[in-house]
Design an enzyme around this catalytic site. Structure first.
Site, PDB file in Angstrom:
ATOM      1  N   ASN A 128      12.957  71.335  26.564  1.00  0.00           N
ATOM      2  CA  ASN A 128      12.006  71.322  27.672  1.00  0.00           C
ATOM      3  C   ASN A 128      12.723  71.946  28.870  1.00  0.00           C
ATOM      4  OD1 ASN A 128      10.287  70.739  29.774  1.00  0.00           O
ATOM      5  ND2 ASN A 128      10.521  68.507  29.652  1.00  0.00           N
ATOM      6  N   TRP A 129      12.381  73.188  29.154  1.00  0.00           N
ATOM      7  CA  TRP A 129      13.093  73.906  30.227  1.00  0.00           C
ATOM      8  C   TRP A 129      12.647  73.456  31.615  1.00  0.00           C
ATOM      9  CZ3 TRP A 129      13.163  79.821  28.492  1.00  0.00           C
ATOM     10  CH2 TRP A 129      13.948  79.939  27.341  1.00  0.00           C
ATOM     11  N   LYS A 130      11.588  72.683  31.686  1.00  0.00           N
ATOM     12  CA  LYS A 130      11.053  72.214  32.986  1.00  0.00           C
ATOM     13  C   LYS A 130      10.847  73.404  33.927  1.00  0.00           C
ATOM     14  CE  LYS A 130      12.959  67.699  32.113  1.00  0.00           C
ATOM     15  NZ  LYS A 130      13.446  66.434  32.617  1.00  0.00           N
TER      16      LYS A 130
ATOM     17  N   HIS B 191       4.314  64.252  30.158  1.00  0.00           N
ATOM     18  CA  HIS B 191       5.721  64.012  30.473  1.00  0.00           C
ATOM     19  C   HIS B 191       5.790  63.027  31.640  1.00  0.00           C
ATOM     20  CE1 HIS B 191       9.804  64.611  31.853  1.00  0.00           C
ATOM     21  NE2 HIS B 191      10.060  65.054  30.634  1.00  0.00           N
TER      22      HIS B 191
ATOM     23  N   GLU C  75       7.418  63.001  34.229  1.00  0.00           N
ATOM     24  CA  GLU C  75       7.408  63.648  35.552  1.00  0.00           C
ATOM     25  C   GLU C  75       5.976  63.981  35.963  1.00  0.00           C
ATOM     26  OE1 GLU C  75      10.329  66.600  34.554  1.00  0.00           O
ATOM     27  OE2 GLU C  75      11.829  65.012  34.445  1.00  0.00           O
TER      28      GLU C  75
ATOM     29  N   GLU D 156      10.392  58.568  25.667  1.00  0.00           N
ATOM     30  CA  GLU D 156      11.361  58.965  26.690  1.00  0.00           C
ATOM     31  C   GLU D 156      11.445  57.880  27.759  1.00  0.00           C
ATOM     32  OE1 GLU D 156      11.936  63.493  26.781  1.00  0.00           O
ATOM     33  OE2 GLU D 156      10.261  63.035  28.076  1.00  0.00           O
TER      34      GLU D 156
ATOM     35  N   GLY E 173      17.360  62.764  32.682  1.00  0.00           N
ATOM     36  CA  GLY E 173      18.116  63.484  33.704  1.00  0.00           C
ATOM     37  C   GLY E 173      19.160  62.638  34.412  1.00  0.00           C
TER      38      GLY E 173
ATOM     39  N   SER F 183      18.435  62.335  28.261  1.00  0.00           N
ATOM     40  CA  SER F 183      19.879  62.599  28.211  1.00  0.00           C
ATOM     41  C   SER F 183      20.408  62.762  26.784  1.00  0.00           C
ATOM     42  CB  SER F 183      20.650  61.524  28.985  1.00  0.00           C
ATOM     43  OG  SER F 183      20.265  61.551  30.342  1.00  0.00           O
TER      44      SER F 183
ATOM     45  N   GLY G 134      16.006  67.977  27.730  1.00  0.00           N
ATOM     46  CA  GLY G 134      15.823  68.644  29.018  1.00  0.00           C
ATOM     47  C   GLY G 134      17.071  69.427  29.395  1.00  0.00           C
ATOM     48  N   GLY G 135      17.927  68.817  30.202  1.00  0.00           N
ATOM     49  CA  GLY G 135      19.106  69.485  30.761  1.00  0.00           C
ATOM     50  C   GLY G 135      19.917  70.286  29.748  1.00  0.00           C
TER      51      GLY G 135
END
Ligand code: PGA
Length: 259
Positions: free
Chosen positions: A13-15, A98, A100, A170, A176, A216, A237-238
């Site tokens: 997930n490149w956000k 998501h 977010e 999640e 993150g 994470s 993600g990251g």
């Protein structure tokens, strides 16, 4: 290790990251490094990068996903993107709900339900995200929250329509933050999600439904997570923004004892 009924899925997930040039470079590196990985692999990229990354991934086994969608197919919805437009740009999957989006854009379970219906109608594989906040976990409300999100999001479907569904557990406190749920905490939540799916839509659906863990996930914890019986992949993600770490996650090795 996930059941043979379920092919593991590792999705990045490149956000809201990367320019087009950086997207191209990363997509190429993932495409070229995926090799014979046992899992399915997907990149969920920003809307603006979809068409370009679709070109790069064409003919490879890496799937392309979006990060959200609107539930209408077209119309006066300034700023929104429809499922038809996602398919047109080359996407075959999309993240929905998501945390977010739930947190910063007030996405409700009712909206999530409409988005899920729209994705399935357009033949996009939905990755439905659910998860509790730290406050909810500390108040022992984790299962209650997961149940409410699942019941609300999955309301009113026929089991056969939900066959392509992927769920991502999640925990919000792990996204993150560098704090991963322990394999045991994640397994407990995944088992609860699977049992809830069985109650709502039957054992057949539940035993085939892939449940990813997100929060994470890193090169150095993926192997232990993937050793758990109800963890069928990861939403990353990251660490999906660096080719080397994402590819290490893609090529996870579940410990032999758990196979
Ligand atoms: P993270 O993000 O891997 O950076 O924690 C996961 C996600 O938000 O899907």
């Amino acid at each position: 290790m996930s059941s043979p009924l379920r092919k593991p899925l590792i999705a990045g997930n490149w956000k809201m990251h990367l320019t087009l040039a950086q997207s191209l470079e990363l997509a190429r590196a993932v495409r070229d490094g995926v090799g014979d990985a046992a899992s399915e692999v997907a990149l969920c990229v920003p809307f603006t990068a979809l068409a370009l990354v679709a070109e790069t991934l064409r003919g490879s086994r890496v799937r392309l996903g979006a990060q959200d969608l609107h539930w209408e197919t077209q119309g006066a919805f300034t700023g929104e993107i429809s499922p038809v437009q996602l398919v047109d740009a080359g996407a075959t999957m999309t993240i929905i709900a998501h945390s977010e989006r739930r947190r910063y854009f007030n996405e409700t379970d009712e909206a999530v339900n409409k988005k899920l219906r729209a994705a399935l109608a357009a033949k996009l594989v939905p990755i439905l995200c659910i998860g509790e906040t730290l406050e909810e976990r500390e108040a022992q409300r984790t299962f209650k929250v997961l149940q409410t999100q699942l019941e609300g999001g999955l309301k009113g479907f026929a089991p056969v329509d939900l066959a392509p569904l992927v769920i991502a557990y999640e925990p919000v406190w792990a996204i993150g933050t560098g704090k991963t749920a322990t394999p045991d905490q994640a397994q407990q939540a995944h088992l609860f999600v699977r049992k809830t799916c069985a109650r709502l839509y039957g054992e057949g659906f539940a035993s085939g439904c892939r449940i990813l863990y997100g929060g994470s996930v890193k090169a150095d914890n993926v192997d232990r997570l993937m050793a758990e019986p109800d963890i069928d992949g990861a939403l990353v993600g990251g660490d999906s923004l660096k080719a080397a770490s994402f590819l290490r996650i893609v090529h996870f090795q579940a410990p032999a004892a758990a196979r």
